[in-house]
Design a protein around this motif. Structure first.
Motif, PDB file in Angstrom:
ATOM      1  N   ALA A  23       3.705 -24.256 -17.429  1.00 28.06           N
ATOM      2  CA  ALA A  23       3.469 -23.646 -16.123  1.00 28.06           C
ATOM      3  C   ALA A  23       3.542 -24.709 -15.045  1.00 28.06           C
ATOM      4  O   ALA A  23       3.102 -25.827 -15.248  1.00 28.06           O
ATOM      5  CB  ALA A  23       2.101 -22.985 -16.117  1.00 28.06           C
ATOM      6  N   LEU A  28       0.829 -21.389 -10.523  1.00 29.01           N
ATOM      7  CA  LEU A  28       0.654 -20.385 -11.549  1.00 29.01           C
ATOM      8  C   LEU A  28       0.784 -19.001 -10.941  1.00 29.01           C
ATOM      9  O   LEU A  28       0.384 -18.794  -9.789  1.00 29.01           O
ATOM     10  CB  LEU A  28      -0.740 -20.525 -12.153  1.00 29.01           C
ATOM     11  CG  LEU A  28      -0.869 -21.601 -13.230  1.00 29.01           C
ATOM     12  CD1 LEU A  28      -2.337 -21.830 -13.525  1.00 29.01           C
ATOM     13  CD2 LEU A  28      -0.160 -21.174 -14.486  1.00 29.01           C
ATOM     14  N   VAL A  31      -3.192 -14.496 -11.337  1.00 23.05           N
ATOM     15  CA  VAL A  31      -3.636 -13.952 -12.613  1.00 23.05           C
ATOM     16  C   VAL A  31      -4.173 -12.544 -12.405  1.00 23.05           C
ATOM     17  O   VAL A  31      -5.173 -12.344 -11.724  1.00 23.05           O
ATOM     18  CB  VAL A  31      -4.733 -14.848 -13.205  1.00 23.05           C
ATOM     19  CG1 VAL A  31      -5.012 -14.437 -14.635  1.00 23.05           C
ATOM     20  CG2 VAL A  31      -4.288 -16.294 -13.161  1.00 23.05           C
ATOM     21  N   LEU A  35     -10.526 -12.352 -16.506  1.00 19.75           N
ATOM     22  CA  LEU A  35     -11.505 -11.598 -17.262  1.00 19.75           C
ATOM     23  C   LEU A  35     -12.879 -11.618 -16.625  1.00 19.75           C
ATOM     24  O   LEU A  35     -13.660 -10.707 -16.783  1.00 19.75           O
ATOM     25  CB  LEU A  35     -11.589 -12.158 -18.690  1.00 19.75           C
ATOM     26  CG  LEU A  35     -10.268 -12.086 -19.453  1.00 19.75           C
ATOM     27  CD1 LEU A  35     -10.302 -12.957 -20.670  1.00 19.75           C
ATOM     28  CD2 LEU A  35      -9.972 -10.650 -19.840  1.00 19.75           C
ATOM     29  N   GLU A  36     -13.132 -12.713 -15.871  1.00 18.77           N
ATOM     30  CA  GLU A  36     -14.484 -12.830 -15.335  1.00 18.77           C
ATOM     31  C   GLU A  36     -14.593 -12.073 -14.008  1.00 18.77           C
ATOM     32  O   GLU A  36     -13.613 -11.932 -13.296  1.00 18.77           O
ATOM     33  CB  GLU A  36     -14.889 -14.291 -15.175  1.00 18.77           C
ATOM     34  CG  GLU A  36     -13.930 -15.157 -14.394  1.00 18.77           C
ATOM     35  CD  GLU A  36     -12.771 -15.676 -15.229  1.00 18.77           C
ATOM     36  OE1 GLU A  36     -12.621 -15.259 -16.388  1.00 18.77           O
ATOM     37  OE2 GLU A  36     -11.997 -16.473 -14.705  1.00 18.77           O
TER      38      GLU A  36
ATOM     39  N   VAL B  91      -6.528 -24.582 -12.549  1.00 16.97           N
ATOM     40  CA  VAL B  91      -5.559 -23.957 -13.456  1.00 16.97           C
ATOM     41  C   VAL B  91      -5.582 -22.440 -13.334  1.00 16.97           C
ATOM     42  O   VAL B  91      -4.544 -21.796 -13.316  1.00 16.97           O
ATOM     43  CB  VAL B  91      -5.857 -24.389 -14.918  1.00 16.97           C
ATOM     44  CG1 VAL B  91      -5.006 -23.589 -15.888  1.00 16.97           C
ATOM     45  CG2 VAL B  91      -5.607 -25.867 -15.094  1.00 16.97           C
ATOM     46  N   ARG B  92      -6.786 -21.861 -13.194  1.00 17.89           N
ATOM     47  CA  ARG B  92      -6.893 -20.409 -13.337  1.00 17.89           C
ATOM     48  C   ARG B  92      -6.832 -19.631 -12.025  1.00 17.89           C
ATOM     49  O   ARG B  92      -6.472 -18.468 -12.022  1.00 17.89           O
ATOM     50  CB  ARG B  92      -8.195 -20.062 -14.064  1.00 17.89           C
ATOM     51  CG  ARG B  92      -8.204 -20.468 -15.528  1.00 17.89           C
ATOM     52  CD  ARG B  92      -7.150 -19.712 -16.289  1.00 17.89           C
ATOM     53  NE  ARG B  92      -6.982 -20.196 -17.645  1.00 17.89           N
ATOM     54  CZ  ARG B  92      -7.520 -19.609 -18.717  1.00 17.89           C
ATOM     55  NH1 ARG B  92      -8.270 -18.556 -18.584  1.00 17.89           N
ATOM     56  NH2 ARG B  92      -7.292 -20.106 -19.910  1.00 17.89           N
ATOM     57  N   GLU B 169      -3.943 -25.436 -19.198  1.00 17.24           N
ATOM     58  CA  GLU B 169      -2.655 -24.836 -18.841  1.00 17.24           C
ATOM     59  C   GLU B 169      -1.947 -24.293 -20.074  1.00 17.24           C
ATOM     60  O   GLU B 169      -1.259 -23.283 -20.012  1.00 17.24           O
ATOM     61  CB  GLU B 169      -1.762 -25.892 -18.158  1.00 17.24           C
ATOM     62  CG  GLU B 169      -1.985 -25.956 -16.658  1.00 17.24           C
ATOM     63  CD  GLU B 169      -1.335 -27.162 -16.010  1.00 17.24           C
ATOM     64  OE1 GLU B 169      -0.594 -27.900 -16.709  1.00 17.24           O
ATOM     65  OE2 GLU B 169      -1.567 -27.387 -14.815  1.00 17.24           O
ATOM     66  N   ASP B 170      -2.110 -24.990 -21.190  1.00 23.86           N
ATOM     67  CA  ASP B 170      -1.426 -24.580 -22.413  1.00 23.86           C
ATOM     68  C   ASP B 170      -2.224 -23.579 -23.237  1.00 23.86           C
ATOM     69  O   ASP B 170      -1.724 -23.081 -24.244  1.00 23.86           O
ATOM     70  CB  ASP B 170      -1.127 -25.811 -23.280  1.00 23.86           C
ATOM     71  CG  ASP B 170      -0.030 -26.658 -22.668  1.00 23.86           C
ATOM     72  OD1 ASP B 170       0.645 -26.145 -21.754  1.00 23.86           O
ATOM     73  OD2 ASP B 170       0.160 -27.803 -23.097  1.00 23.86           O
ATOM     74  N   ARG B 173      -3.681 -17.512 -23.415  1.00 25.04           N
ATOM     75  CA  ARG B 173      -4.566 -16.535 -22.797  1.00 25.04           C
ATOM     76  C   ARG B 173      -4.644 -15.241 -23.601  1.00 25.04           C
ATOM     77  O   ARG B 173      -5.571 -14.463 -23.445  1.00 25.04           O
ATOM     78  CB  ARG B 173      -4.083 -16.243 -21.383  1.00 25.04           C
ATOM     79  CG  ARG B 173      -5.080 -16.782 -20.390  1.00 25.04           C
ATOM     80  CD  ARG B 173      -4.614 -16.590 -19.011  1.00 25.04           C
ATOM     81  NE  ARG B 173      -4.451 -17.880 -18.384  1.00 25.04           N
ATOM     82  CZ  ARG B 173      -4.046 -18.014 -17.143  1.00 25.04           C
ATOM     83  NH1 ARG B 173      -3.728 -16.962 -16.439  1.00 25.04           N
ATOM     84  NH2 ARG B 173      -3.940 -19.196 -16.620  1.00 25.04           N
ATOM     85  N   GLU B 174      -3.632 -15.050 -24.477  1.00 30.44           N
ATOM     86  CA  GLU B 174      -3.657 -13.850 -25.320  1.00 30.44           C
ATOM     87  C   GLU B 174      -4.942 -13.788 -26.141  1.00 30.44           C
ATOM     88  O   GLU B 174      -5.492 -12.712 -26.368  1.00 30.44           O
ATOM     89  CB  GLU B 174      -2.467 -13.842 -26.289  1.00 30.44           C
ATOM     90  CG  GLU B 174      -1.117 -13.638 -25.629  1.00 30.44           C
ATOM     91  CD  GLU B 174      -0.526 -14.941 -25.106  1.00 30.44           C
ATOM     92  OE1 GLU B 174      -1.257 -15.952 -25.076  1.00 30.44           O
ATOM     93  OE2 GLU B 174       0.650 -14.945 -24.713  1.00 30.44           O
ATOM     94  N   GLU B 176      -7.867 -14.899 -25.313  1.00 30.20           N
ATOM     95  CA  GLU B 176      -8.982 -14.431 -24.477  1.00 30.20           C
ATOM     96  C   GLU B 176      -8.877 -12.932 -24.265  1.00 30.20           C
ATOM     97  O   GLU B 176      -9.870 -12.207 -24.306  1.00 30.20           O
ATOM     98  CB  GLU B 176      -8.965 -15.142 -23.121  1.00 30.20           C
ATOM     99  CG  GLU B 176      -9.312 -16.603 -23.229  1.00 30.20           C
ATOM    100  CD  GLU B 176      -8.864 -17.373 -22.009  1.00 30.20           C
ATOM    101  OE1 GLU B 176      -9.175 -16.923 -20.892  1.00 30.20           O
ATOM    102  OE2 GLU B 176      -8.191 -18.400 -22.182  1.00 30.20           O
ATOM    103  N   GLU B 177      -7.631 -12.472 -24.026  1.00 30.38           N
ATOM    104  CA  GLU B 177      -7.444 -11.040 -23.832  1.00 30.38           C
ATOM    105  C   GLU B 177      -7.830 -10.272 -25.088  1.00 30.38           C
ATOM    106  O   GLU B 177      -8.470  -9.223 -25.017  1.00 30.38           O
ATOM    107  CB  GLU B 177      -5.986 -10.747 -23.470  1.00 30.38           C
ATOM    108  CG  GLU B 177      -5.658 -11.102 -22.032  1.00 30.38           C
ATOM    109  CD  GLU B 177      -4.175 -11.285 -21.814  1.00 30.38           C
ATOM    110  OE1 GLU B 177      -3.375 -10.678 -22.548  1.00 30.38           O
ATOM    111  OE2 GLU B 177      -3.816 -12.058 -20.903  1.00 30.38           O
ATOM    112  N   ALA B 180     -11.501 -10.116 -25.280  1.00 32.06           N
ATOM    113  CA  ALA B 180     -12.045  -9.162 -24.316  1.00 32.06           C
ATOM    114  C   ALA B 180     -11.778  -7.728 -24.758  1.00 32.06           C
ATOM    115  O   ALA B 180     -12.643  -6.854 -24.669  1.00 32.06           O
ATOM    116  CB  ALA B 180     -11.446  -9.411 -22.935  1.00 32.06           C
ATOM    117  N   SER B 186     -17.494 -11.510 -20.935  1.00 32.01           N
ATOM    118  CA  SER B 186     -16.755 -12.670 -20.452  1.00 32.01           C
ATOM    119  C   SER B 186     -17.476 -13.967 -20.843  1.00 32.01           C
ATOM    120  O   SER B 186     -16.838 -14.982 -21.079  1.00 32.01           O
ATOM    121  CB  SER B 186     -16.516 -12.594 -18.947  1.00 32.01           C
ATOM    122  OG  SER B 186     -17.713 -12.331 -18.280  1.00 32.01           O
TER     123      SER B 186
END
Lengths: 313, 282
Positions: A23, A28, A31, A35-36, B91-92, B169-170, B173-174, B176-177, B180, B186
Motif C-alpha cells: 500500500a 491508503l 477504509v 471495525l472500531e 496506517v489505518r 500495512e502488511d 485485514r481479512e 480482522e474482518e 468481527a 472490536s
C-alpha cells in the motif's frame, strides 16, 4: 534469496494479486470496513496528534521562534559571525569528505553482499551495522585511544608533528565512523531485491564489468543511493557527541556547527545559539523533504524498490 | 522451471568484482570500525581486574547506570504506547495533513541532537513554553531526571513508529474482518488478532529505542543539568573521565556500555528474525 529473485521485474514476474501489493504510504484507500466505533477512531487520532504536537511540532517551531526572538538583524549577525562561518565551513568539509568515502564503501559492500554468496555474510552485515549501536561518545573515545597523546599512535604522531586529534582529521574520522552504515544499509536490501539478472544479461552480451556497473546497476540503484546519501549527510553535519570528544573545542578552528551551538548556549548567548541551530533544523527539514520525495517516487515507479524498503524497516 | 544444469552453476560465477568489492569492504570495515573498536577492549586489558571493577562500580557510575538505563526504559515504554498509536493512526485512518505528519515522524532522526537538546531545554525550563505551565502544578522537568526522560522519548519516537508501521500495512485485514464477522467485539479483535501480529514489531521498536537511548548524549546533556549522583548519564561520565585524563577509567565504562550495546544488538537481531517469521516475510 531465491524467493526474492523470483520477484524481479520483467516478463517472468507473476502478476501480483492486488491485495499483496504494498500500500502506498499515506494514500491508503479510505477504509470502509473500519471495525472500531467512530469515537475510538477520533480519540486515537487525537491522542496521536497531541503526542506528536508536544514532542515534535512544538520543538520544531520553538527552534525558529527562539532564533528570531531578538529580531532579524541579530539573527543575521549571529550567522555571519566569523566563528559561526568557520564552524559552517568545517561542518561542510567534514561532510564532503565522509559522505563520499561511505558512499564508495556502501556501493562496494552492497555489491559483494547482494551479488555473491559467501560464508560469514550475516556476520559481515552485523559488523557493518555496528557503528549504529555504539554510543557517539564511545565513537569519539576510540579515536582518542588511537591517536591521543597516550594512544597507540600518539608518540609517533607527536614525533612527526602530525595532528589528528583536536584537529580536522580527527573530526572527519569520527564523522566517517558515525555515518559508516548509512549508504550500505540502504543499498544492500535494495540490490538483494533487484537480483543480478539484468547485470548478467549485460555481461553475456559482452559488456565489461565496469560498464555493466555504470550503465545497468547504477541507474537501478540511483534513488536508493540518493536516499542513503541524504541521510548520511544529515547525520554527518549534525553529529555532536563523537565530534565533541575529538574536536578539542578550539573556537574558529575545530568547532563544527553543533559544537558552536553548544558553546554559544553555554555562554548564555541563546539567540545566537538558536540562530546556528535553526540552520541545522533547516537542514533536517530539507533532508526530510527530499527523503519523502524519494519515498513517494519509489512507490510511484518501482514496487520492487518500495518493497525492499519495507523489508528493511 | 529452471533446468538442472542452470541450478548446478550458481549465477554468481558470472558476476565480476567479487574480490575487489569484498576486499575493499573488509579493509575499510577493519580500518574504520574494527581496529578502533578493539582499542577499547585492548586498553582495558592494561588495567588490573580490581582497578577495572572499581572504575565500573563506583557509586557515581552506579548512579549514572541507574539513570541512563532507567530513563531509557521509561522513554522506550512511553514510545511503545504512543508510537504504537501513531503508527496505527497513520496506517489505518485518514485525516488532513497526514502525509506531512508522516514525514515529520522522522524529525528526531534528522534533527541534530544538540539542536534537540537546547530546544527541549528552552521549552521545559521554568520560563519556557511548556515548563511554565508545568511549574504551576509543581513539576520541574529541565535539569532533573524527568528532563532526561523527555529527551530520550523524543530521540526514540521514530524507532517504534517506523518498525510497527510496515507490519501494520502488511497485516491481513481479512483476519480482522473474519474475527468481527464471527462475533468478536472490536476489543477482542484487537487483543486477539491485531496485537499478537504487531507484538514482535513493538518489541523490536522498544529494543531499538532503548538501545539508542542508552548511548544518547547530545540531546540529554543540556536538559539533564548533569549533577553527579542525580542527573548524570553514563556517556557524560565517560566524557568527564576523559577531561580528567583518566583514559583507563573512561575506557572501562565504555567497555561496559559496549557490552550492553552488543547484547541489545543481538536481541534486536533475534526480534527482527521473529518479526519476519510472524509476518511471513523472507
Amino acid at each position: 534469496m531465491s524467493a526474492v529473485l523470483n520477484t524481479l521485474p520483467g516478463a517472468a514476474k507473476p502478476p501480483a494479486p492486488p491485495a499483496a501489493a504494498p500500500a502506498r504510504r499515506g494514500e491508503l484507500p479510505a477504509v470502509s470496513n473500519v471495525l472500531e466505533p467512530a469515537w475510538v477512531r477520533r480519540v486515537l487520532i487525537g491522542v496521536a496528534l497531541a503526542f506528536l504536537t508536544l514532542f515534535l511540532f512544538v520543538p520544531l517551531v520553538a527552534v525558529f521562534a527562539e532564533a528570531f526572538k531578538k529580531g532579524w538583524q541579530a539573527y543575521v549577525a549571529a550567522v555571519i559571525d566569523p566563528d559561526a562561518v568557520s564552524a559552517i565551513k568545517l561542518t561542510l568539509i567534514a561532510a564532503f569528505i565522509s559522505v563520499p568515502l561511505n558512499l564508495v564503501f556502501g556501493v562496494c559492500a552492497a555489491w559483494s553482499i547482494a551479488k555473491f554468496e559467501f560464508r560469514g555474510k550475516s556476520i559481515l552485515l552485523t559488523l557493518i551495522d555496528l557503528p549504529f549501536s555504539v554510543s557517539p561518545v564511545i565513537s569519539g573515545l576510540i579515536y582518542v585511544l588511537m591517536f591521543g597523546a597516550q594512544g597507540w599512535f600518539g608518540p609517533w604522531l607527536q614525533a612527526h608533528d602530525i595532528k589528528i586529534l583536536f584537529a580536522v582529521p580527527g573530526i572527519v574520522l569520527a564523522t566517517v565512523f558515525i555515518t559508516f552504515p548509512f549508504v550500505a544499509r540502504e543499498l544492500i536490501p535494495l540490490m538483494q531485491a533487484q537480483g543480478s539478472e539484468e547485470e548478467e544479461a549485460a555481461l553475456v552480451l559482452g559488456a565489461s564489468g565496469w560498464s555493466t556497473f555504470w550503465r545497468v546497476t547504477l541507474p537501478n540503484i540511483k534513488w536508493g543511493l540518493l536516499y542513503g546519501v541524504i541521510l548520511c549527510n544529515a547525520r554527518a553535519m549534525g553529529e555532536f557527541g563523537a565530534v565533541s570528544v575529538v574536536s578539542g573545542h578550539i573556537r574558529g578552528e575545530t568547532n563544527t556547527m553543533p559544537l558552536q551551538v553548544e558553546i554559544l548556549y553555554n555562554e548564555y548567548n541563546f539567540a545566537a545559539a538558536f540562530a546556528v541551530a535553526s540552520l541545522l533544523a533547516l537542514l533536517a527539514l530539507v533532508t526530510l523533504a527530499i527523503k519523502s520525495f524519494i519515498e513517494w517516487r519509489l512507490h510511484e515507479t518501482d514496487p520492487v524498490e518500495a518493497e525492499a524498503r519495507n523489508l528493511e524497516h | 522451471m529452471s533446468s538442472p544444469v542452470q541450478s548446478k552453476a550458481p549465477p554468481y560465477r558470472v558476476m565480476p568484482g567479487f574480490g575487489l568489492s569484498l576486499g575493499f569492504t573488509i579493509f575499510y570495515l577493519a580500518l574504520i570500525v574494527l581496529i578502533p573498536l578493539s582499542a577499547v577492549f585492548l586498553k582495558t586489558f592494561t588495567m588490573t581486574w580490581e582497578a577495572f571493577w572499581g572504575a565500573v562500580t563506583s557509586d557515581r557510575v552506579m548512579a549514572s547506570y541507574r539513570l541512563s538505563f532507567g530513563a531509557s526504559l521509561i522513554a522506550a515504554s512511553i514510545n511503545v504506547v504512543f508510537g504504537g498509536i501513531v503508527a496505527w493512526v497513520l496506517v489505518r485512518y485518514n485525516f488532513p495533513g497526514k502525509r506531512i505528519v508522516d514525514a515529520l515522524v522522522d524529525l528526531p532522526f534528522a534533527l541534530p541532537t544538540a539542536v534537540a537538546g537546547i530546544t527541549l531545554t528552552a521549552l521545559y525550563s521554568s520560563n519556557g513554553w511548556i515548563g511554565r505551565y508545568l511549574e504551576v502544578i509543581g513539576l520541574k522537568v529541565a535539569f532533573t531526571p524527568l528532563g532526561v526522560v523527555i529527551a530520550l522519548t523524543f530521540i526514540g519516537l521514530p524507532f517504534v513508529v517506523r518498525t510497527v508501521q510496515p507490519v501494520l500495512e502488511d497485516a491481513e485485514r481479512e483476519l480482522e474482518e473474519a474475527a468481527a464477522s464471527l462475533g468478536a467485539s472490536s476489543w477482542q479483535t484487537f487483543s486477539k488478532v491485531v496485537f499478537p501480529s504487531v507484538m514482535p514489531a513493538l518489541l523490536t521498536g522498544f529494543a531499538l529505542a532503548f538501545a539508542r537511548a542508552t548511548g544518547e548524549y547530545g540531546s540529554v546533556i543540556f536538559i539533564a543539568g548533569n549533577m553527579p549522583m542525580v542527573s548524570e548519564i553514563t556517556p557524560l561520565f565517560i566524557i568527564t573521565k576523559l577531561e580528567q585524563y583518566d583514559y583507563a577509567g573512561a575506557t572501562a565504562i565504555a567497555v561496559v556500555m559496549l557490552l550492553v550495546s552488543f547484547a541489545l544488538l543481538l536481541t534486536i537481531n533475534l526480534l527482527q528474525a521473529w518479526t519476519r517469521k510472524r509476518t511471513g516475510k523472507k
